[in-house]
Design a protein around this motif. Structure first.
Motif, PDB file in Angstrom:
ATOM      1  N   SER A  39      22.051  93.071  56.399  1.00  0.00           N
ATOM      2  CA  SER A  39      23.185  93.767  57.005  1.00  0.00           C
ATOM      3  C   SER A  39      23.531  94.995  56.170  1.00  0.00           C
ATOM      4  CB  SER A  39      24.388  92.832  57.094  1.00  0.00           C
ATOM      5  OG  SER A  39      24.082  91.690  57.885  1.00  0.00           O
ATOM      6  N   THR A  40      23.771  96.097  56.846  1.00  0.00           N
ATOM      7  CA  THR A  40      24.076  97.354  56.155  1.00  0.00           C
ATOM      8  C   THR A  40      25.390  97.967  56.610  1.00  0.00           C
ATOM      9  OG1 THR A  40      22.765  98.563  57.802  1.00  0.00           O
ATOM     10  CG2 THR A  40      21.638  97.880  55.771  1.00  0.00           C
ATOM     11  N   LYS A  41      25.967  97.465  57.703  1.00  0.00           N
ATOM     12  CA  LYS A  41      27.221  98.000  58.222  1.00  0.00           C
ATOM     13  C   LYS A  41      28.257  96.888  58.315  1.00  0.00           C
ATOM     14  CE  LYS A  41      24.797 101.544  60.928  1.00  0.00           C
ATOM     15  NZ  LYS A  41      25.137 102.624  59.990  1.00  0.00           N
ATOM     16  N   ILE A  42      29.514  97.300  58.377  1.00  0.00           N
ATOM     17  CA  ILE A  42      30.603  96.322  58.419  1.00  0.00           C
ATOM     18  C   ILE A  42      30.480  95.415  59.637  1.00  0.00           C
ATOM     19  CG2 ILE A  42      33.095  96.031  58.658  1.00  0.00           C
ATOM     20  CD1 ILE A  42      32.286  96.846  55.898  1.00  0.00           C
ATOM     21  N   TRP A  43      30.142  95.983  60.792  1.00  0.00           N
ATOM     22  CA  TRP A  43      30.083  95.149  61.991  1.00  0.00           C
ATOM     23  C   TRP A  43      28.923  94.161  61.920  1.00  0.00           C
ATOM     24  CZ3 TRP A  43      25.854  95.155  65.236  1.00  0.00           C
ATOM     25  CH2 TRP A  43      24.971  96.238  65.137  1.00  0.00           C
ATOM     26  N   HIS A  44      27.904  94.440  61.104  1.00  0.00           N
ATOM     27  CA  HIS A  44      26.839  93.455  60.894  1.00  0.00           C
ATOM     28  C   HIS A  44      27.413  92.190  60.248  1.00  0.00           C
ATOM     29  CE1 HIS A  44      23.641  96.917  60.673  1.00  0.00           C
ATOM     30  NE2 HIS A  44      24.137  96.742  61.887  1.00  0.00           N
ATOM     31  N   PHE A  45      28.271  92.384  59.253  1.00  0.00           N
ATOM     32  CA  PHE A  45      28.861  91.230  58.560  1.00  0.00           C
ATOM     33  C   PHE A  45      29.870  90.494  59.446  1.00  0.00           C
ATOM     34  CE2 PHE A  45      27.399  93.826  54.984  1.00  0.00           C
ATOM     35  CZ  PHE A  45      26.755  92.872  54.216  1.00  0.00           C
ATOM     36  N   PHE A  46      30.513  91.216  60.359  1.00  0.00           N
ATOM     37  CA  PHE A  46      31.387  90.534  61.313  1.00  0.00           C
ATOM     38  C   PHE A  46      30.586  89.543  62.164  1.00  0.00           C
ATOM     39  CE2 PHE A  46      34.664  93.792  60.577  1.00  0.00           C
ATOM     40  CZ  PHE A  46      35.802  93.003  60.627  1.00  0.00           C
ATOM     41  N   ILE A  47      29.360  89.918  62.497  1.00  0.00           N
ATOM     42  CA  ILE A  47      28.523  89.029  63.309  1.00  0.00           C
ATOM     43  C   ILE A  47      27.963  87.884  62.474  1.00  0.00           C
ATOM     44  CG2 ILE A  47      26.388  88.898  64.656  1.00  0.00           C
ATOM     45  CD1 ILE A  47      26.904  91.754  65.584  1.00  0.00           C
ATOM     46  N   THR A  48      27.405  88.217  61.293  1.00  0.00           N
ATOM     47  CA  THR A  48      26.735  87.178  60.497  1.00  0.00           C
ATOM     48  C   THR A  48      27.728  86.274  59.777  1.00  0.00           C
ATOM     49  OG1 THR A  48      26.537  88.737  58.642  1.00  0.00           O
ATOM     50  CG2 THR A  48      24.675  88.589  60.173  1.00  0.00           C
ATOM     51  N   GLN A  49      28.653  86.869  59.014  1.00  0.00           N
ATOM     52  CA  GLN A  49      29.589  86.076  58.223  1.00  0.00           C
ATOM     53  C   GLN A  49      30.815  85.627  59.018  1.00  0.00           C
ATOM     54  OE1 GLN A  49      29.202  85.329  54.563  1.00  0.00           O
ATOM     55  NE2 GLN A  49      27.195  85.659  55.480  1.00  0.00           N
ATOM     56  N   GLY A  50      31.108  86.324  60.121  1.00  0.00           N
ATOM     57  CA  GLY A  50      32.250  85.947  60.943  1.00  0.00           C
ATOM     58  C   GLY A  50      31.861  85.051  62.096  1.00  0.00           C
ATOM     59  N   LEU A  51      31.122  85.600  63.038  1.00  0.00           N
ATOM     60  CA  LEU A  51      30.781  84.866  64.262  1.00  0.00           C
ATOM     61  C   LEU A  51      29.805  83.721  63.994  1.00  0.00           C
ATOM     62  CD1 LEU A  51      31.053  84.685  67.340  1.00  0.00           C
ATOM     63  CD2 LEU A  51      29.152  86.291  67.527  1.00  0.00           C
ATOM     64  N   MET A  52      28.648  84.028  63.387  1.00  0.00           N
ATOM     65  CA  MET A  52      27.603  83.012  63.216  1.00  0.00           C
ATOM     66  C   MET A  52      28.008  81.939  62.202  1.00  0.00           C
ATOM     67  SD  MET A  52      24.185  85.417  63.240  1.00  0.00           S
ATOM     68  CE  MET A  52      23.102  84.008  62.991  1.00  0.00           C
ATOM     69  N   LEU A  53      28.487  82.365  61.032  1.00  0.00           N
ATOM     70  CA  LEU A  53      28.877  81.401  60.006  1.00  0.00           C
ATOM     71  C   LEU A  53      30.076  80.567  60.458  1.00  0.00           C
ATOM     72  CD1 LEU A  53      28.240  80.395  57.141  1.00  0.00           C
ATOM     73  CD2 LEU A  53      29.877  82.075  56.284  1.00  0.00           C
ATOM     74  N   GLY A  54      31.055  81.224  61.103  1.00  0.00           N
ATOM     75  CA  GLY A  54      32.212  80.490  61.595  1.00  0.00           C
ATOM     76  C   GLY A  54      31.845  79.469  62.654  1.00  0.00           C
ATOM     77  N   MET A  55      30.941  79.835  63.572  1.00  0.00           N
ATOM     78  CA  MET A  55      30.538  78.895  64.609  1.00  0.00           C
ATOM     79  C   MET A  55      29.732  77.733  64.039  1.00  0.00           C
ATOM     80  SD  MET A  55      30.869  78.090  67.709  1.00  0.00           S
ATOM     81  CE  MET A  55      31.627  79.602  68.335  1.00  0.00           C
ATOM     82  N   SER A  56      28.872  78.016  63.055  1.00  0.00           N
ATOM     83  CA  SER A  56      28.112  76.929  62.433  1.00  0.00           C
ATOM     84  C   SER A  56      29.037  75.945  61.735  1.00  0.00           C
ATOM     85  CB  SER A  56      27.088  77.496  61.441  1.00  0.00           C
ATOM     86  OG  SER A  56      27.731  78.065  60.311  1.00  0.00           O
ATOM     87  N   ASN A  57      30.064  76.449  61.070  1.00  0.00           N
ATOM     88  CA  ASN A  57      31.042  75.560  60.445  1.00  0.00           C
ATOM     89  C   ASN A  57      31.813  74.769  61.490  1.00  0.00           C
ATOM     90  OD1 ASN A  57      30.345  76.421  57.873  1.00  0.00           O
ATOM     91  ND2 ASN A  57      31.895  78.027  57.819  1.00  0.00           N
ATOM     92  N   GLY A  58      32.105  75.415  62.630  1.00  0.00           N
ATOM     93  CA  GLY A  58      32.781  74.710  63.707  1.00  0.00           C
ATOM     94  C   GLY A  58      31.942  73.592  64.295  1.00  0.00           C
TER      95      GLY A  58
END
Length: 389
Positions: A39-58
Motif C-alpha cells: 500500500s502506498t496511499k492512504i485509501w489503500h490502508f483504509f481498505i487493507t487495515q480498515g475494511l479487510m482487517l476489520g471484517m476478518s476480526n468480525g
C-alpha cells in the motif's frame, strides 16, 4: 467493521459450523497484512487495515467467544477470559516487536514478516481448534429423522433372538432451516434492551484512554521521548491481558452479571477520578509520569474486561444455545461507541480549549451510566443483591 462482521457472521457460524469461517477469517486477516506491504496511499490502508482487517476480526471474534463456552460449564468465564486476553497480550507485544523491527527494516518488510508469522500462528490455531457439535445442528443435518423410530412394545432385551425389528418410518431428508437473523423474542425482553443500551453507552468511553493517552502525555510532559510517550499504552494492554483472566475467574465465583457491573463501574471511576487528577497538584515530571502509568495499569486491568464477559453474561441471561450469534448481537451494540466515541472526545477536547478534565469526565461518565443501566437487567433476572449471579 468488527461489530458489523460479528453480527452478520455470528448467526451463520452457529448454523453452519465454525471451521469454514475460521479459514475464511484467517485468510482474509493474512491478506490484509500482506497487501498492506504494497500500500502506498492512504485509501489503500483504509481498505487493507480498515475494511479487510476489520471484517476478518468480525468473522473470528464470535468464534473466539463461543468456542470456550462449548467446552466449559463451571469455568466458562475464566476460559473465555484467557482466550480474549490473548488479544491484549498480542497487541502489547506486537507494538514492541514492530517498533524494534522498524529500526532494522522498511515498513514493507515489517508487514511481510508479520504476515508470515500470522500464517504460522493461525495455521496452528486452526489445527488445535475443535468445535463441539450441538444436538440441534446434528439433527438438522441428519438424512433421516431418527425420532420417528417406533419400537414395538413387545420387543425383548437387545441381544435376544426374539427381538422384533423396529418399525422405522422414513421421511424425506431435512434441510437446514432458513437463517433467521433476528430473534423477535429478545426484542420483547426488557432485559435485552437493558444490556444492549448499557453496552452502547459504555463503549463511547472505552477507547478514549487508549487513543488519547499519548496526546495527554505530550500536553503534560512536552519534552518526553516517543518511546516513553507510547509505553503506557503497551503497559495498559499487558494489564488488560492479566485483568481479563482474573476477572473471568472472578465471574465464575461471583457471577458474570455482578462482575460486568463492577468492571464497567470501576472503569468509569478510574477515568473520572484518577485520570482527572493527574498533574493537578504541581507534581514534578517523575510523579506525573508515575501517575500516568498507574492509571494505565488500573484502566487496562478493568477497561476491556466487559468484552470477555459478553458470552458468559449473555448465556446467563438468555441461554447458550447459539453463543456466536448472541455474541455478535451484543458486539454490534458497541458500533456507535467505537465509531463516534473517540471522535466525540476529540471534539470535546477542541471545543473546550484542550480541557482534559471534561474529556475524562465524559469518557468515565458514560461508562458509569452504562453500568447503572445494566442494573435493570441484573435485578430483573435476580432481585436478590448478595447472591452469585
Amino acid at each position: 467493521m468488527l461489530p458489523i462482521g460479528s453480527f452478520f457472521f455470528g448467526k451463520l457460524e452457529d448454523q453452519y459450523g465454525y471451521r469454514r469461517f475460521i479459514i475464511l477469517g484467517s485468510v482474509l486477516h493474512v491478506l490484509s497484512v500482506f497487501l498492506s506491504a504494497w500500500s502506498t496511499k492512504i485509501w489503500h490502508f483504509f481498505i487493507t487495515q480498515g475494511l479487510m482487517l476489520g471484517m476478518s476480526n468480525g468473522i473470528l471474534f464470535p468464534i473466539l467467544c463461543a468456542l470456550p463456552a462449548q467446552w466449559f460449564r463451571r469455568r466458562k468465564a475464566f476460559a473465555t477470559g484467557i482466550v480474549i486476553a490473548g488479544s491484549s497480550f498480542g497487541g502489547g507485544m506486537n507494538a514492541l516487536i514492530i517498533r524494534a523491527l522498524l529500526s532494522h527494516m522498511s515498513l514493507r518488510g515489517v508487514y511481510l514478516v508479520q504476515s508470515g508469522v500470522e500464517v504460522v500462528i493461525l495455521g496452528i490455531s486452526f489445527v488445535l481448534m475443535k468445535e463441539r457439535e450441538y444436538p440441534q445442528r446434528a439433527e438438522a443435518e441428519a438424512p433421516f429423522n431418527v425420532e420417528k423410530q417406533q419400537i414395538s412394545p413387545d420387543a425383548k432385551i437387545e441381544g435376544s433372538e426374539d427381538v422384533e425389528s423396529p418399525s422405522v418410518e422414513r421421511v424425506q431428508p431435512e434441510v437446514l432451516p432458513r437463517t433467521k437473523w433476528l430473534n423477535s423474542s429478545l426484542f420483547r425482553d426488557s432485559v435485552f434492551w437493558s444490556l444492549e443500551i448499557s453496552l452502547t453507552i459504555a463503549v463511547f468511553g472505552h477507547l478514549v484512554p487508549f487513543l488519547f493517552l499519548p496526546l495527554f502525555i505530550r500536553s503534560k510532559l512536552p519534552g518526553i521521548s516517543s518511546s516513553l510517550c507510547t509505553l503506557p499504552i503497551t503497559i495498559a494492554n499487558i494489564s488488560a491481558f492479566i485483568g481479563r483472566i482474573i476477572v473471568g475467574l472472578t465471574a465464575d465465583n461471583f457471577g458474570p452479571a455482578n462482575t460486568l457491573f463492577i468492571s464497567l463501574f470501576i472503569s468509569g471511576i478510574t477515568q473520572v477520578i484518577i485520570w482527572n487528577l493527574i498533574g493537578n497538584f504541581g507534581a514534578n515530571e517523575s510523579s506525573t509520569y508515575g501517575m500516568i502509568m498507574f492509571f494505565a495499569i488500573l484502566y487496562g486491568f478493568w477497561g476491556g474486561c466487559f468484552v470477555s464477559l459478553l458470552t458468559p453474561v449473555g448465556a446467563q441471561l438468555f441461554g447458550s444455545d447459539q453463543p456466536a450469534n448472541l455474541s455478535g448481537l451484543l458486539v454490534i451494540s458497541g458500533f456507535p461507541g467505537y465509531f463516534a466515541g473517540p471522535t466525540l472526545a476529540g471534539t470535546i477536547l477542541s471545543c473546550s480549549n484542550q480541557n482534559w478534565h471534561i474529556v475524562s469526565l465524559y469518557a468515565g461518565g458514560v461508562q458509569i451510566c452504562g453500568a447503572v443501566i445494566f442494573l435493570w437487567a441484573r435485578f430483573k433476572r435476580m432481585p436478590r443483591i448478595f447472591v452469585r449471579f
